[in-house]
Design a protein around this motif. Structure first.
Motif, mmCIF file in Angstrom:
data_model
loop_
_atom_site.group_PDB
_atom_site.id
_atom_site.type_symbol
_atom_site.label_atom_id
_atom_site.label_comp_id
_atom_site.label_asym_id
_atom_site.label_seq_id
_atom_site.Cartn_x
_atom_site.Cartn_y
_atom_site.Cartn_z
ATOM 1 N N ASP A 43 0.837 -1.194 0.000
ATOM 2 C CA ASP A 43 0.000 0.000 0.000
ATOM 3 C C ASP A 43 0.875 1.248 0.000
ATOM 4 O O ASP A 43 2.059 1.192 0.377
ATOM 5 N N GLY A 44 0.320 2.350 -0.416
ATOM 6 C CA GLY A 44 1.067 3.600 -0.467
ATOM 7 C C GLY A 44 0.153 4.731 -0.883
ATOM 8 O O GLY A 44 -0.873 4.510 -1.534
ATOM 9 N N LYS A 45 0.535 5.956 -0.537
ATOM 10 C CA LYS A 45 -0.332 7.101 -0.803
ATOM 11 C C LYS A 45 0.247 8.099 -1.799
ATOM 12 O O LYS A 45 -0.489 8.938 -2.336
ATOM 13 N N ASP A 46 1.560 8.020 -2.080
ATOM 14 C CA ASP A 46 2.192 9.058 -2.903
ATOM 15 C C ASP A 46 2.073 8.804 -4.402
ATOM 16 O O ASP A 46 1.941 9.739 -5.190
ATOM 17 N N ILE A 47 2.115 7.543 -4.804
ATOM 18 C CA ILE A 47 2.118 7.180 -6.213
ATOM 19 C C ILE A 47 1.858 5.678 -6.313
ATOM 20 O O ILE A 47 2.063 4.946 -5.334
ATOM 21 N N THR A 48 1.368 5.229 -7.459
ATOM 22 C CA THR A 48 1.128 3.802 -7.668
ATOM 23 C C THR A 48 2.039 3.270 -8.770
ATOM 24 O O THR A 48 2.136 3.870 -9.843
ATOM 25 N N ILE A 49 2.700 2.165 -8.481
ATOM 26 C CA ILE A 49 3.480 1.452 -9.498
ATOM 27 C C ILE A 49 2.666 0.223 -9.891
ATOM 28 O O ILE A 49 2.350 -0.615 -9.048
ATOM 29 N N VAL A 50 2.321 0.125 -11.161
ATOM 30 C CA VAL A 50 1.574 -1.022 -11.675
ATOM 31 C C VAL A 50 2.521 -1.832 -12.547
ATOM 32 O O VAL A 50 3.089 -1.312 -13.507
ATOM 33 N N LEU A 84 8.640 -4.007 -6.515
ATOM 34 C CA LEU A 84 8.593 -4.142 -5.056
ATOM 35 C C LEU A 84 9.889 -3.656 -4.415
ATOM 36 O O LEU A 84 9.874 -2.957 -3.403
ATOM 37 N N GLN A 85 11.012 -4.036 -5.031
ATOM 38 C CA GLN A 85 12.294 -3.592 -4.516
ATOM 39 C C GLN A 85 12.427 -2.075 -4.636
ATOM 40 O O GLN A 85 12.939 -1.410 -3.718
ATOM 41 N N ALA A 86 11.949 -1.534 -5.756
ATOM 42 C CA ALA A 86 11.994 -0.084 -5.942
ATOM 43 C C ALA A 86 11.184 0.619 -4.856
ATOM 44 O O ALA A 86 11.611 1.646 -4.304
ATOM 45 N N ALA A 87 10.021 0.063 -4.520
ATOM 46 C CA ALA A 87 9.177 0.666 -3.486
ATOM 47 C C ALA A 87 9.866 0.639 -2.126
ATOM 48 O O ALA A 87 9.761 1.598 -1.349
ATOM 49 N N GLU A 88 10.569 -0.454 -1.847
ATOM 50 C CA GLU A 88 11.311 -0.538 -0.585
ATOM 51 C C GLU A 88 12.410 0.516 -0.540
ATOM 52 O O GLU A 88 12.631 1.171 0.492
ATOM 53 N N ASP A 89 13.111 0.673 -1.658
ATOM 54 C CA ASP A 89 14.180 1.671 -1.723
ATOM 55 C C ASP A 89 13.614 3.084 -1.580
ATOM 56 O O ASP A 89 14.219 3.947 -0.922
ATOM 57 N N LEU A 90 12.458 3.327 -2.192
ATOM 58 C CA LEU A 90 11.830 4.645 -2.118
ATOM 59 C C LEU A 90 11.359 4.950 -0.702
ATOM 60 O O LEU A 90 11.434 6.095 -0.241
ATOM 61 N N ALA A 130 12.753 4.167 1.985
ATOM 62 C CA ALA A 130 13.908 4.616 2.768
ATOM 63 C C ALA A 130 14.188 6.099 2.550
ATOM 64 O O ALA A 130 14.873 6.739 3.357
ATOM 65 N N GLU A 131 13.635 6.642 1.455
ATOM 66 C CA GLU A 131 13.806 8.059 1.155
ATOM 67 C C GLU A 131 12.546 8.857 1.462
ATOM 68 O O GLU A 131 12.416 10.011 1.055
ATOM 69 N N GLY A 132 11.588 8.211 2.129
ATOM 70 C CA GLY A 132 10.377 8.912 2.540
ATOM 71 C C GLY A 132 9.284 8.965 1.499
ATOM 72 O O GLY A 132 8.328 9.739 1.632
ATOM 73 N N ILE A 133 9.405 8.148 0.461
ATOM 74 C CA ILE A 133 8.374 8.108 -0.591
ATOM 75 C C ILE A 133 7.541 6.843 -0.427
ATOM 76 O O ILE A 133 8.075 5.738 -0.394
ATOM 77 N N ASP A 134 6.225 7.024 -0.330
ATOM 78 C CA ASP A 134 5.305 5.926 -0.043
ATOM 79 C C ASP A 134 4.633 5.462 -1.344
ATOM 80 O O ASP A 134 3.640 6.061 -1.788
ATOM 81 N N VAL A 172 10.117 7.214 -10.594
ATOM 82 C CA VAL A 172 9.124 7.650 -9.611
ATOM 83 C C VAL A 172 9.513 8.990 -9.011
ATOM 84 O O VAL A 172 8.677 9.908 -8.875
ATOM 85 N N LYS A 173 10.779 9.138 -8.672
ATOM 86 C CA LYS A 173 11.239 10.397 -8.087
ATOM 87 C C LYS A 173 11.125 11.544 -9.085
ATOM 88 O O LYS A 173 10.781 12.682 -8.713
ATOM 89 N N GLU A 174 11.392 11.269 -10.354
ATOM 90 C CA GLU A 174 11.245 12.291 -11.389
ATOM 91 C C GLU A 174 9.794 12.721 -11.503
ATOM 92 O O GLU A 174 9.477 13.923 -11.598
ATOM 93 N N VAL A 175 8.900 11.739 -11.483
ATOM 94 C CA VAL A 175 7.467 12.042 -11.594
ATOM 95 C C VAL A 175 6.993 12.886 -10.404
ATOM 96 O O VAL A 175 6.184 13.803 -10.561
ATOM 97 N N LEU A 176 7.522 12.575 -9.226
ATOM 98 C CA LEU A 176 7.108 13.317 -8.022
ATOM 99 C C LEU A 176 7.908 14.602 -7.826
ATOM 100 O O LEU A 176 7.651 15.354 -6.883
ATOM 101 N N GLY A 177 8.868 14.830 -8.716
ATOM 102 C CA GLY A 177 9.663 16.049 -8.611
ATOM 103 C C GLY A 177 10.614 16.064 -7.440
ATOM 104 O O GLY A 177 10.875 17.111 -6.840
ATOM 105 N N LYS A 178 11.157 14.862 -7.114
ATOM 106 C CA LYS A 178 12.052 14.752 -5.970
ATOM 107 C C LYS A 178 13.421 14.213 -6.404
ATOM 108 O O LYS A 178 13.523 13.490 -7.366
#
Length: 313
Positions: free
Chosen positions: A191-198, A208-214, A216-220, A307-313
């Motif tokens: 689950d997550g609130k910032d963005i969805t990876i399909v 899944l690994q990308a989400a875990e790494d994100l 750690a940087e505060g991206i849900d 994902v970080k590019e899309v969120l502008g981070k």
């Protein structure tokens, strides 16, 4: 995920055929002189009288499968994706799809992870082709557990099904007691609130690994596994779109006509930005599978970066 067990879904396919046969005695397995590669040889060894080698004649194999289905059997026609979906497209469309026959197509060696076989054998267009056939179910399992479940679900479904399997061993991520496979239903793995990876297929574990790494940087990031690309779970995708506002799709397939476009279609009435990661308008290359997956941006670091590019981070 270095310590996670890895199994190629083509192996899962061969094993699932053997496991399912006692429950579906009207099964028959066909291959086009590729039993060792597609792993239908596992079934051939167990039930030689129910296996037919049609030779290097994929179009004929589909015709044979159609005839057997019309006679009440459940045939699995097996070959590389490039041949099953590409070379035999007309036969799949006209002999299987048009009469809506109960033929299952087991397509192995899909996508760029075919590796050294190169662009001619790296079928990155098969999902797009099969999605266009009316009534065709399209499944792209993410691991061994899901691939086996998909074969059984295909047997229980009355109608044509295209199953996509890979050559490369991938992490087993669905080995848990509560796992349940249902045609047309996606699975929210995180689950997550910032963005969805399909994601679909081998890119699910990377997502899944990308989400875990994100994290750690505060991206849900929410992660959804879409194993059935057609019919897609439009309700689940639309819910994620509404709740997170942005979607990144990841697929080992062309960005034209595959998972990304299916997701966009699912939320067309209430759209949010969708960013597609996949094989762009180009052919594959020859090389080690793991290097190619990284080259085409399908690994966790590339997904996280997008994902970080899309969120502008």
């Amino acid at each position: 995920m270095a310590d996670v067990k890895k199994i190629a879904t083509r192996d899962s396919y061969g094993n699932a055929l053997v496991e399912c046969f006692p429950d579906f005695p009207n099964m028959v397995v066909l291959d086009a002189d590729l039993a060792a590669a597609t792993k239908t040889g596992i079934f051939k060894k167990a039930y030689p009288e129910r296996h037919i080698d049609c030779g290097i004649a994929e179009c004929d194999m589909i015709g044979v499968a159609a005839g057997m289905a019309a006679a009440g059997m459940i045939p699995f026609a097996s070959s590389f994706a490039m041949f099953a979906a590409g070379r035999a497209f007309e036969q799949v469309r006209n002999s299987v799809g048009y009469p809506h026959l109960n033929v299952k197509i087991g397509a192995t060696h899909a996508g760029i992870s075919v590796g050294e076989d190169g662009a001619t054998h790296q079928c990155n267009e098969d999902i797009a082709l099969m999605r266009t056939i009316p009534g065709m179910v399209v499944i792209n399992p993410s691991d061994d557990v899901e691939a086996k479940a998909a074969v059984r679900a295909a047997l229980e479904h009355d109608g044509p099904v295209y199953l996509r399997f890979g050559r490369l061993a991938v992490p087993v991520i669905n080995d848990r007691p509560d796992y349940r496979f249902e045609l047309g239903k996606g699975v929210t793995l995180r689950d997550g609130k910032d963005i969805t990876i399909v994601a679909s297929g081998l890119t699910v574990s990377e997502s899944l690994q990308a989400a875990e790494d994100l994290a750690a940087e505060g991206i849900d990031a929410r992660v959804i596994n879409i194993h059935t690309i057609k019919p897609i779970d439009a309700e689940l995708v639309a819910k994620a779109a509404a709740e997170t506002g942005k979607i990144v799709t990841v697929e080992e397939h062309s960005v034209i006509g595959g998972l990304g476009d299916a997701v966009i279609g699912a939320i067309a009435e209430n759209p949010v930005p969708v960013y597609k990661i996949g094989v762009n308008d180009e052919f594959g290359k020859s090389g080690p599978a793991t290097e190619l997956i990284d080259l085409f941006g399908l690994t966790a670091p590339h997904i996280a970066k997008k994902v970080k590019e899309v969120l502008g981070k």
